[in-house]
Write an enzyme that holds these catalytic residues in place. Structure first.
Site, PDB file in Angstrom:
ATOM      1  N   CYS A  48       0.822  -1.229   0.000  1.00 47.74           N
ATOM      2  CA  CYS A  48       0.000   0.000   0.000  1.00 47.74           C
ATOM      3  C   CYS A  48       0.849   1.270   0.000  1.00 47.74           C
ATOM      4  O   CYS A  48       0.341   2.358  -0.282  1.00 47.74           O
ATOM      5  CB  CYS A  48      -0.943   0.000   1.196  1.00 47.74           C
ATOM      6  SG  CYS A  48      -1.983  -1.453   1.247  1.00 47.74           S
ATOM      7  N   HIS A  58      -3.590   7.193   2.266  1.00 45.44           N
ATOM      8  CA  HIS A  58      -3.990   5.839   1.887  1.00 45.44           C
ATOM      9  C   HIS A  58      -5.315   5.500   2.566  1.00 45.44           C
ATOM     10  O   HIS A  58      -5.471   5.689   3.772  1.00 45.44           O
ATOM     11  CB  HIS A  58      -2.897   4.862   2.312  1.00 45.44           C
ATOM     12  CG  HIS A  58      -3.293   3.427   2.140  1.00 45.44           C
ATOM     13  ND1 HIS A  58      -3.895   2.961   0.998  1.00 45.44           N
ATOM     14  CD2 HIS A  58      -3.187   2.360   2.976  1.00 45.44           C
ATOM     15  CE1 HIS A  58      -4.134   1.670   1.128  1.00 45.44           C
ATOM     16  NE2 HIS A  58      -3.715   1.283   2.323  1.00 45.44           N
ATOM     17  N   ASN A  63     -10.044  -0.555   0.294  1.00 42.50           N
ATOM     18  CA  ASN A  63      -8.597  -0.354   0.282  1.00 42.50           C
ATOM     19  C   ASN A  63      -8.052  -0.863  -1.053  1.00 42.50           C
ATOM     20  O   ASN A  63      -7.984  -2.072  -1.280  1.00 42.50           O
ATOM     21  CB  ASN A  63      -7.991  -1.120   1.464  1.00 42.50           C
ATOM     22  CG  ASN A  63      -6.483  -1.017   1.529  1.00 42.50           C
ATOM     23  OD1 ASN A  63      -5.834  -0.587   0.592  1.00 42.50           O
ATOM     24  ND2 ASN A  63      -5.920  -1.448   2.649  1.00 42.50           N
TER      25      ASN A  63
HETATM   26  N1  COA Z   1     -17.640  -9.040   9.833  1.00 42.37           N
HETATM   27  C1  COA Z   1     -18.099  -9.286  11.047  1.00 42.37           C
HETATM   28  N2  COA Z   1     -17.293  -9.537  12.079  1.00 42.37           N
HETATM   29  C2  COA Z   1     -15.985  -9.549  11.870  1.00 42.37           C
HETATM   30  C3  COA Z   1     -15.426  -9.299  10.607  1.00 42.37           C
HETATM   31  C4  COA Z   1     -16.309  -9.043   9.563  1.00 42.37           C
HETATM   32  N3  COA Z   1     -15.895  -8.787   8.311  1.00 42.37           N
HETATM   33  N4  COA Z   1     -14.087  -9.368  10.692  1.00 42.37           N
HETATM   34  C5  COA Z   1     -13.796  -9.648  11.964  1.00 42.37           C
HETATM   35  N5  COA Z   1     -14.948  -9.755  12.670  1.00 42.37           N
HETATM   36  C6  COA Z   1     -15.103 -10.070  14.085  1.00 42.37           C
HETATM   37  C7  COA Z   1     -13.916 -10.785  14.654  1.00 42.37           C
HETATM   38  O1  COA Z   1     -13.993 -12.167  14.400  1.00 42.37           O
HETATM   39  C8  COA Z   1     -14.066 -10.461  16.114  1.00 42.37           C
HETATM   40  O2  COA Z   1     -15.028 -11.310  16.661  1.00 42.37           O
HETATM   41  P1  COA Z   1     -14.811 -11.923  18.139  1.00 42.37           P
HETATM   42  O3  COA Z   1     -14.763 -10.724  19.035  1.00 42.37           O
HETATM   43  O4  COA Z   1     -16.011 -12.778  18.306  1.00 42.37           O
HETATM   44  O5  COA Z   1     -13.523 -12.652  18.072  1.00 42.37           O
HETATM   45  C9  COA Z   1     -14.650  -9.052  16.102  1.00 42.37           C
HETATM   46  O6  COA Z   1     -15.202  -8.863  14.798  1.00 42.37           O
HETATM   47  C10 COA Z   1     -13.636  -7.972  16.344  1.00 42.37           C
HETATM   48  O7  COA Z   1     -12.509  -8.242  15.539  1.00 42.37           O
HETATM   49  P2  COA Z   1     -11.259  -7.306  15.522  1.00 42.37           P
HETATM   50  O8  COA Z   1     -10.230  -7.908  14.650  1.00 42.37           O
HETATM   51  O9  COA Z   1     -10.921  -6.973  16.948  1.00 42.37           O
HETATM   52  O10 COA Z   1     -11.900  -6.013  14.857  1.00 42.37           O
HETATM   53  P3  COA Z   1     -11.245  -4.628  14.634  1.00 42.37           P
HETATM   54  O11 COA Z   1     -12.048  -3.583  15.263  1.00 42.37           O
HETATM   55  O12 COA Z   1      -9.763  -4.668  14.901  1.00 42.37           O
HETATM   56  O13 COA Z   1     -11.429  -4.447  13.063  1.00 42.37           O
HETATM   57  C11 COA Z   1     -10.157  -4.581  11.083  1.00 42.37           C
HETATM   58  C12 COA Z   1     -10.832  -5.364  12.187  1.00 42.37           C
HETATM   59  C13 COA Z   1      -9.517  -5.588  10.133  1.00 42.37           C
HETATM   60  C14 COA Z   1     -11.198  -3.769  10.336  1.00 42.37           C
HETATM   61  C15 COA Z   1      -9.076  -3.646  11.687  1.00 42.37           C
HETATM   62  O14 COA Z   1      -8.257  -4.369  12.567  1.00 42.37           O
HETATM   63  C16 COA Z   1      -8.245  -2.992  10.650  1.00 42.37           C
HETATM   64  O15 COA Z   1      -8.718  -2.206   9.858  1.00 42.37           O
HETATM   65  N6  COA Z   1      -6.923  -3.282  10.648  1.00 42.37           N
HETATM   66  C17 COA Z   1      -6.052  -2.689   9.669  1.00 42.37           C
HETATM   67  C18 COA Z   1      -6.242  -3.433   8.386  1.00 42.37           C
HETATM   68  C19 COA Z   1      -5.625  -2.733   7.244  1.00 42.37           C
HETATM   69  O16 COA Z   1      -5.832  -1.580   7.060  1.00 42.37           O
HETATM   70  N7  COA Z   1      -4.889  -3.482   6.444  1.00 42.37           N
HETATM   71  C20 COA Z   1      -4.304  -2.975   5.277  1.00 42.37           C
HETATM   72  C21 COA Z   1      -3.204  -2.068   5.621  1.00 42.37           C
HETATM   73  S1  COA Z   1      -2.671  -1.271   4.193  1.00 42.37           S
END
Ligand code: COA
Length: 365
Positions: A151, A292, A322
């Protein structure tokens, strides 16, 4: 690439280790910076973008994985994303964006001295996607190469292109960010498949004409200790393609979302602060943040940390998700297309991706 210590303008750049505005950069991190405000050597001459026609909404995803529109919108800000048509190639998207950027710049393909394509999802492992792009654009024999910084690929490309032009001998560089991640996602993994989309963005950069507009500084960084937080483990030389690799989905994107989230907030903030500090300006001076588009919550956190008001951030994540290296040039082209970015305004760019690699650029438009 030359380091900041042997750059003619290096004296204007405070070392990142001693900068109070980059507290989270480890002392050993060197930043690769540009010149002072008012002395840019290179400017963006034209922008372009291409996004596939097919829209996949969050509601569409509800039918594929255990997720909900409400969860995706609340956690990321994404409402829909574009997905390439069968047969559509990364190089097709890149060439389309590149063609538009060339047209807007008023530069023909055979005037290009270099093509840099930031991508981790090229048409094939070899040769570079840039070779196909060059051929599709009819850009003759100019050096054309891919850059793997995920990215952050566009900002890395912009940095390298700017350095080549500054050094002399290279006049026009086409910098493209393109990603066709829909074919590298595990569509059964709700933690990743809801986040990404396909698209391409491009800029043509060239020497500025002494009017003070252009790229004021760039800063790029990598912290390889976090390489395992976002990666495609299989399909390379470590785990060559095999039935087992495919069965275990190791040829597709794997991510530790929370680790990436924390790294993004920390490093996008410090890189933004480094850009401001290097040019002796503050968040108040920035007219537009073209960041980004990974997660709206990441950008909100950066906004708070760097004291950059959220209304200065150009946001289009709701439409595209993204798009990795494509997201900044797509956003820039849209911002221009909407007539919002005016000559003389200050634009801050920042991005972070797998590697993890990240960076920033400050531009006087
Ligand atoms: N739909 C519903 N629930 C989901 C889900 C989805 N698409 N993805 C994850 N969950 C669930 C998880 O399983 C977890 O459930 P649990 O509590 O029963 O275990 C819960 O939601 C919370 O998950 P968590 O990973 O703590 O959520 P979060 O608030 O951290 O959000 C992301 C997840 C991926 C959106 C976030 O971590 C993020 O944006 N990270 C950066 C990713 C990124 O930008 N990557 C590219 C970089 S260039």
């Amino acid at each position: 690439m030359s380091s900041s210590s042997d750059h003619p303008a290096a004296g204007s750049i405070p070392p990142s280790s001693s900068s109070p505005s980059a507290p989270s950069s480890p002392p050993s991190v060197r930043s690769f910076g540009g010149g002072k405000v008012g002395a840019p050597a290179v400017r963006i001459l034209g922008t372009g973008r291409y996004t596939p026609e097919k829209i996949v909404t969050n509601v569409d995803l509800e039918k594929m994985v255990d997720t909900s529109d409400a969860w995706i919108v609340e956690r990321t800000g994404i409402r829909e994303r574009r997905v390439a048509a069968p047969g559509e190639l990364t190089s097709d998207m890149a060439a389309a964006a590149g063609r538009m950027a060339l047209e807007k710049a008023g530069i023909s393909a055979d005037e290009l001295d270099m093509i840099i394509v930031g991508t981790i999802s090229g048409d094939m492992p070899m040769p570079a996607c840039a070779a196909f792009v060059q051929q599709k654009l009819g850009a003759k024999t100019c050096p054309s190469f891919d850059l793997s910084a995920a990215c952050a690929g566009f900002l890395y490309g912009l940095t390298i292109g700017e350095r080549f032009i500054r050094a002399g001998g290279v006049r026009y560089v086409l910098v493209i960010g393109v990603e066709l991640l829909s074919r590298l996602l595990n569509w059964e993994d709700r933690k990743t498949c809801v986040l990404f989309g396909d698209g391409a963005g491009a800029v043509v950069i060239g020497p500025n004409d002494g009017d003070g507009r252009g790229i004021l500084s760039t800063h790029i960084f990598t912290d390889g200790s976090l390489a395992g937080s976002l990666f495609i483990p299989g399909g390379g030389s470590k785990e060559p393609v095999s039935q087992e690799v495919v069965d275990k989905r190791r040829h597709l994107v794997h991510m530790e979302g929370q680790d990436v989230f924390k790294a993004a907030v920390r490093n996008l903030s410090s890189a933004s602060q480094a850009a401001l500090a290097a040019n002796g300006v503050s968040g108040k001076d920035v007219d537009w943040v073209v960041a980004h588009q990974a997660n709206l919550r990441i950008l909100q956190a950066v906004s708070q940390r760097v004291e950059l008001p959220m209304e200065r951030f150009f946001i289009n994540i709701h439409k595209y998700g993204n798009t990795s290296s494509a997201s900044i040039p797509i956003a820039l082209d849209e911002l221009l297309g909407e007539g919002k970015l005016k000559q003389g305004q200050l634009v801050l760019m920042c991005a972070l991706g797998a590697g993890i690699s990240w960076g920033s650029a400050l531009i006087r438009w």
